[in-house]
Design a protein around this motif. Structure first.
Motif, PDB file in Angstrom:
ATOM      1  N   GLY A  30       1.031  -1.331   0.482  1.00  0.00           N
ATOM      2  CA  GLY A  30      -0.154   0.022  -0.232  1.00  0.00           C
ATOM      3  C   GLY A  30       0.927   0.839   0.555  1.00  0.00           C
ATOM      4  O   GLY A  30       0.541   1.910  -0.052  1.00  0.00           O
ATOM      5  N   TYR A  31       2.014   0.997   1.022  1.00  0.00           N
ATOM      6  CA  TYR A  31       2.328   2.409   0.954  1.00  0.00           C
ATOM      7  C   TYR A  31       3.745   2.416  -0.365  1.00  0.00           C
ATOM      8  O   TYR A  31       3.688   3.458  -1.020  1.00  0.00           O
ATOM      9  CB  TYR A  31       3.913   1.929   1.735  1.00  0.00           C
ATOM     10  CG  TYR A  31       3.566   2.740   3.312  1.00  0.00           C
ATOM     11  CD1 TYR A  31       3.673   4.216   3.770  1.00  0.00           C
ATOM     12  CD2 TYR A  31       2.512   2.213   4.317  1.00  0.00           C
ATOM     13  CE1 TYR A  31       3.341   4.628   4.552  1.00  0.00           C
ATOM     14  CE2 TYR A  31       1.999   2.216   5.180  1.00  0.00           C
ATOM     15  CZ  TYR A  31       2.724   3.665   5.239  1.00  0.00           C
ATOM     16  OH  TYR A  31       2.599   4.519   6.792  1.00  0.00           O
ATOM     17  N   LEU A  32       3.849   1.771  -1.269  1.00  0.00           N
ATOM     18  CA  LEU A  32       4.635   1.394  -2.445  1.00  0.00           C
ATOM     19  C   LEU A  32       3.415   1.794  -3.713  1.00  0.00           C
ATOM     20  O   LEU A  32       3.741   2.981  -3.990  1.00  0.00           O
ATOM     21  CB  LEU A  32       5.144   0.177  -2.615  1.00  0.00           C
ATOM     22  CG  LEU A  32       6.338  -0.298  -1.921  1.00  0.00           C
ATOM     23  CD1 LEU A  32       5.971  -2.085  -2.348  1.00  0.00           C
ATOM     24  CD2 LEU A  32       7.247   0.449  -2.320  1.00  0.00           C
ATOM     25  N   GLU A  33       1.725   1.638  -3.408  1.00  0.00           N
ATOM     26  CA  GLU A  33       1.444   2.404  -4.431  1.00  0.00           C
ATOM     27  C   GLU A  33       1.314   3.878  -4.228  1.00  0.00           C
ATOM     28  O   GLU A  33       0.946   4.333  -5.273  1.00  0.00           O
ATOM     29  CB  GLU A  33      -0.496   0.599  -4.246  1.00  0.00           C
ATOM     30  CG  GLU A  33      -0.133  -0.153  -4.644  1.00  0.00           C
ATOM     31  CD  GLU A  33      -1.065  -0.760  -4.713  1.00  0.00           C
ATOM     32  OE1 GLU A  33      -2.002  -0.472  -3.544  1.00  0.00           O
ATOM     33  OE2 GLU A  33      -1.548  -1.826  -5.912  1.00  0.00           O
ATOM     34  N   ARG A  34       1.303   4.204  -3.169  1.00  0.00           N
ATOM     35  CA  ARG A  34       0.909   5.425  -3.156  1.00  0.00           C
ATOM     36  C   ARG A  34       2.064   6.506  -3.160  1.00  0.00           C
ATOM     37  O   ARG A  34       2.378   7.522  -3.967  1.00  0.00           O
ATOM     38  CB  ARG A  34       0.723   6.396  -0.961  1.00  0.00           C
ATOM     39  CG  ARG A  34      -0.526   5.456  -0.894  1.00  0.00           C
ATOM     40  CD  ARG A  34      -0.878   6.364   0.619  1.00  0.00           C
ATOM     41  NE  ARG A  34      -0.075   6.180   1.702  1.00  0.00           N
ATOM     42  CZ  ARG A  34      -0.786   4.627   2.234  1.00  0.00           C
ATOM     43  NH1 ARG A  34      -2.141   3.296   2.233  1.00  0.00           N
ATOM     44  NH2 ARG A  34      -0.015   3.648   2.741  1.00  0.00           N
ATOM     45  N   GLU A  35       3.271   5.817  -3.612  1.00  0.00           N
ATOM     46  CA  GLU A  35       4.397   6.545  -4.490  1.00  0.00           C
ATOM     47  C   GLU A  35       4.232   5.991  -6.104  1.00  0.00           C
ATOM     48  O   GLU A  35       5.883   6.839  -6.477  1.00  0.00           O
ATOM     49  CB  GLU A  35       5.936   6.008  -3.273  1.00  0.00           C
ATOM     50  CG  GLU A  35       5.921   5.651  -2.061  1.00  0.00           C
ATOM     51  CD  GLU A  35       6.083   7.308  -1.485  1.00  0.00           C
ATOM     52  OE1 GLU A  35       7.125   8.314  -3.024  1.00  0.00           O
ATOM     53  OE2 GLU A  35       6.071   7.925  -0.981  1.00  0.00           O
ATOM     54  N   GLY A  36       3.097   5.708  -6.439  1.00  0.00           N
ATOM     55  CA  GLY A  36       3.224   5.525  -7.845  1.00  0.00           C
ATOM     56  C   GLY A  36       3.780   3.760  -8.464  1.00  0.00           C
ATOM     57  O   GLY A  36       3.986   3.931  -9.908  1.00  0.00           O
ATOM     58  N   PHE A  37       4.241   3.517  -7.342  1.00  0.00           N
ATOM     59  CA  PHE A  37       4.618   1.796  -7.760  1.00  0.00           C
ATOM     60  C   PHE A  37       2.933   0.803  -8.256  1.00  0.00           C
ATOM     61  O   PHE A  37       2.257   0.874  -7.896  1.00  0.00           O
ATOM     62  CB  PHE A  37       5.387   1.135  -7.051  1.00  0.00           C
ATOM     63  CG  PHE A  37       6.101   1.377  -6.223  1.00  0.00           C
ATOM     64  CD1 PHE A  37       7.542   1.218  -6.674  1.00  0.00           C
ATOM     65  CD2 PHE A  37       7.141   2.695  -5.570  1.00  0.00           C
ATOM     66  CE1 PHE A  37       9.193   1.712  -7.065  1.00  0.00           C
ATOM     67  CE2 PHE A  37       7.810   3.195  -5.736  1.00  0.00           C
ATOM     68  CZ  PHE A  37       9.265   2.866  -6.434  1.00  0.00           C
ATOM     69  N   GLU A  38       3.932   0.052  -9.414  1.00  0.00           N
ATOM     70  CA  GLU A  38       2.867  -0.858  -9.681  1.00  0.00           C
ATOM     71  C   GLU A  38       2.913  -2.138  -8.962  1.00  0.00           C
ATOM     72  O   GLU A  38       4.510  -3.133  -8.881  1.00  0.00           O
ATOM     73  CB  GLU A  38       2.298  -1.184 -11.447  1.00  0.00           C
ATOM     74  CG  GLU A  38       1.966  -0.714 -12.128  1.00  0.00           C
ATOM     75  CD  GLU A  38       1.946  -0.845 -13.987  1.00  0.00           C
ATOM     76  OE1 GLU A  38       2.511  -1.885 -13.935  1.00  0.00           O
ATOM     77  OE2 GLU A  38       1.512   0.143 -13.825  1.00  0.00           O
ATOM     78  N   VAL A  39       2.502  -2.322  -7.726  1.00  0.00           N
ATOM     79  CA  VAL A  39       2.816  -3.731  -6.834  1.00  0.00           C
ATOM     80  C   VAL A  39       2.013  -4.663  -6.859  1.00  0.00           C
ATOM     81  O   VAL A  39       1.158  -4.541  -7.785  1.00  0.00           O
ATOM     82  CB  VAL A  39       2.602  -3.526  -5.687  1.00  0.00           C
ATOM     83  CG1 VAL A  39       2.688  -4.043  -3.945  1.00  0.00           C
ATOM     84  CG2 VAL A  39       3.085  -2.096  -5.136  1.00  0.00           C
ATOM     85  N   THR A  40       3.085  -5.362  -7.453  1.00  0.00           N
ATOM     86  CA  THR A  40       3.434  -7.516  -7.067  1.00  0.00           C
ATOM     87  C   THR A  40       3.031  -7.922  -5.491  1.00  0.00           C
ATOM     88  O   THR A  40       4.147  -8.080  -5.339  1.00  0.00           O
ATOM     89  CB  THR A  40       3.178  -8.636  -8.435  1.00  0.00           C
ATOM     90  OG1 THR A  40       2.934  -7.098  -9.073  1.00  0.00           O
ATOM     91  CG2 THR A  40       2.598  -9.099  -8.281  1.00  0.00           C
ATOM     92  N   LEU A  41       2.128  -8.454  -4.868  1.00  0.00           N
ATOM     93  CA  LEU A  41       2.567  -9.447  -3.392  1.00  0.00           C
ATOM     94  C   LEU A  41       2.474 -11.004  -3.715  1.00  0.00           C
ATOM     95  O   LEU A  41       2.187 -11.411  -5.051  1.00  0.00           O
ATOM     96  CB  LEU A  41       1.219  -8.984  -2.674  1.00  0.00           C
ATOM     97  CG  LEU A  41       0.865  -7.379  -2.422  1.00  0.00           C
ATOM     98  CD1 LEU A  41      -0.540  -8.049  -1.580  1.00  0.00           C
ATOM     99  CD2 LEU A  41       2.220  -6.541  -2.137  1.00  0.00           C
ATOM    100  N   CYS A  42       3.811 -11.114  -2.924  1.00  0.00           N
ATOM    101  CA  CYS A  42       3.982 -12.853  -2.945  1.00  0.00           C
ATOM    102  C   CYS A  42       3.988 -13.761  -2.104  1.00  0.00           C
ATOM    103  O   CYS A  42       4.359 -12.877  -1.000  1.00  0.00           O
ATOM    104  CB  CYS A  42       5.171 -13.418  -4.010  1.00  0.00           C
ATOM    105  SG  CYS A  42       5.461 -12.168  -5.710  1.00  0.00           S
ATOM    106  N   HIS A  43       4.017 -14.857  -0.926  1.00  0.00           N
ATOM    107  CA  HIS A  43       4.010 -15.279  -0.365  1.00  0.00           C
ATOM    108  C   HIS A  43       4.769 -16.276   0.511  1.00  0.00           C
ATOM    109  O   HIS A  43       4.444 -17.012   0.307  1.00  0.00           O
ATOM    110  CB  HIS A  43       2.171 -15.528   0.167  1.00  0.00           C
ATOM    111  CG  HIS A  43       1.620 -13.589   0.029  1.00  0.00           C
ATOM    112  ND1 HIS A  43       1.758 -12.401   0.983  1.00  0.00           N
ATOM    113  CD2 HIS A  43       0.378 -13.868  -0.215  1.00  0.00           C
ATOM    114  CE1 HIS A  43       0.704 -11.941   0.823  1.00  0.00           C
ATOM    115  NE2 HIS A  43       0.271 -12.747  -0.576  1.00  0.00           N
ATOM    116  N   ASP A  44       5.374 -16.812  -0.854  1.00  0.00           N
ATOM    117  CA  ASP A  44       5.865 -17.510  -1.235  1.00  0.00           C
ATOM    118  C   ASP A  44       7.483 -17.540  -2.004  1.00  0.00           C
ATOM    119  O   ASP A  44       7.445 -17.375  -3.303  1.00  0.00           O
ATOM    120  CB  ASP A  44       5.383 -19.265  -1.429  1.00  0.00           C
ATOM    121  CG  ASP A  44       5.036 -19.588  -2.467  1.00  0.00           C
ATOM    122  OD1 ASP A  44       5.727 -19.530  -3.506  1.00  0.00           O
ATOM    123  OD2 ASP A  44       3.852 -19.554  -2.527  1.00  0.00           O
TER     124      ASP A  44
END
Length: 242
Positions: A30-44
């Motif tokens: 969420g913080y990265l998105e507020r800085e204008g990033f396209e974010v992909t989350l991974c959990h493994d």
């Protein structure tokens, strides 16, 4: 009058956040998105490697203590196809964990718990590199020669005896900083200012880890320091290649 064409949209920077703590990954994302990033989350870890291949990120926020394929192995695999910045997260403050993570190509690390603002500050410092201070050093020439070692600054390539040596961004920047000042001993702080920028805050011993990795790739040892020499109690300077 024909209107001027609209400027091309600026491509968003891409980030991958890898953490098995889902809530923490979402918070960082969420913080990265507020800085204008396209974010992909991974959990493994296994998923993270495949996503990094597909997304080609500018930066990866990578938890060291992932289950299964841990952060060290993920970083090692990513370095076979990507030179993105890697910022390692660790809940274990033991030095060995940090050193192992950095030695496979991580650019920086943050110890949990951390404030998201601190994390974003570290991300922004990495992405601003190379950063010029108010009194920048003289620009490096297009190529630097140290005996059989050639550092092509413009192409960001390193060759030893005609063979290409694959360095990470941080390793290349440290080698360039040293090679461009052949008569000067640079302290850890001076190298941090040259590579990470004067605003970087953290453990300056991470320089030692990156220097160790540069030496390993160039075939140097602690005893035989042909290219990167330690000046005890002061810092490092470039060698002669002999």
């Amino acid at each position: 009058m024909t209107p001027a064409p609209a400027p091309a949209p600026v491509a968003a920077r891409r980030a991958v956040v890898v953490d098995d703590e889902v809530a923490l990954a979402r918070l960082v994302g969420g913080y990265l998105e507020r800085e204008g990033f396209e974010v992909t989350l991974c959990h493994d870890g296994a998923q993270a490697v495949e996503v990094a291949r597909e997304v080609d990120p500018d930066i990866v926020i990578l938890d060291l203590g992932l289950p299964g394929v841990d952060g060290v192995e993920v970083c090692r695999k990513m370095r076979t196809f990507s030179d993105c910045y890697v910022l390692m997260l660790t809940a274990r403050a033991e030095e060995v964990d940090t050193l192992i993570g950095l030695s496979v190509g991580a650019d920086d690390y943050v110890t949990k718990p951390f404030s998201p603002r601190e994390l974003m500050a570290r991300v922004n410092v990495l992405l601003r590199r190379p950063r010029q201070s108010s009194a920048p050093p003289p620009p490096a020439p297009p190529a630097l020669q140290v005996g059989p070692l050639r550092v092509d600054v413009d192409a960001r390539e390193t060759h030893l005896d005609g063979r290409r040596i694959d360095l990470t961004r941080t390793e290349f920047d440290i080698l360039t900083a040293l090679a461009s000042r052949p008569s000067i001993v640079l302290s850890r702080r001076a190298l941090i200012d040259a590579v990470w920028g004067p605003g970087w805050v953290g453990d300056d011993h991470l320089v030692d880890v990156h220097v160790l990795h540069v030496r390993q790739k160039l075939g140097d040892t602690a005893k035989e320091q042909r290219f990167v020499r330690t000046v005890r109690g002061v810092g490092y300077r470039i060698g002669t290649g002999e």
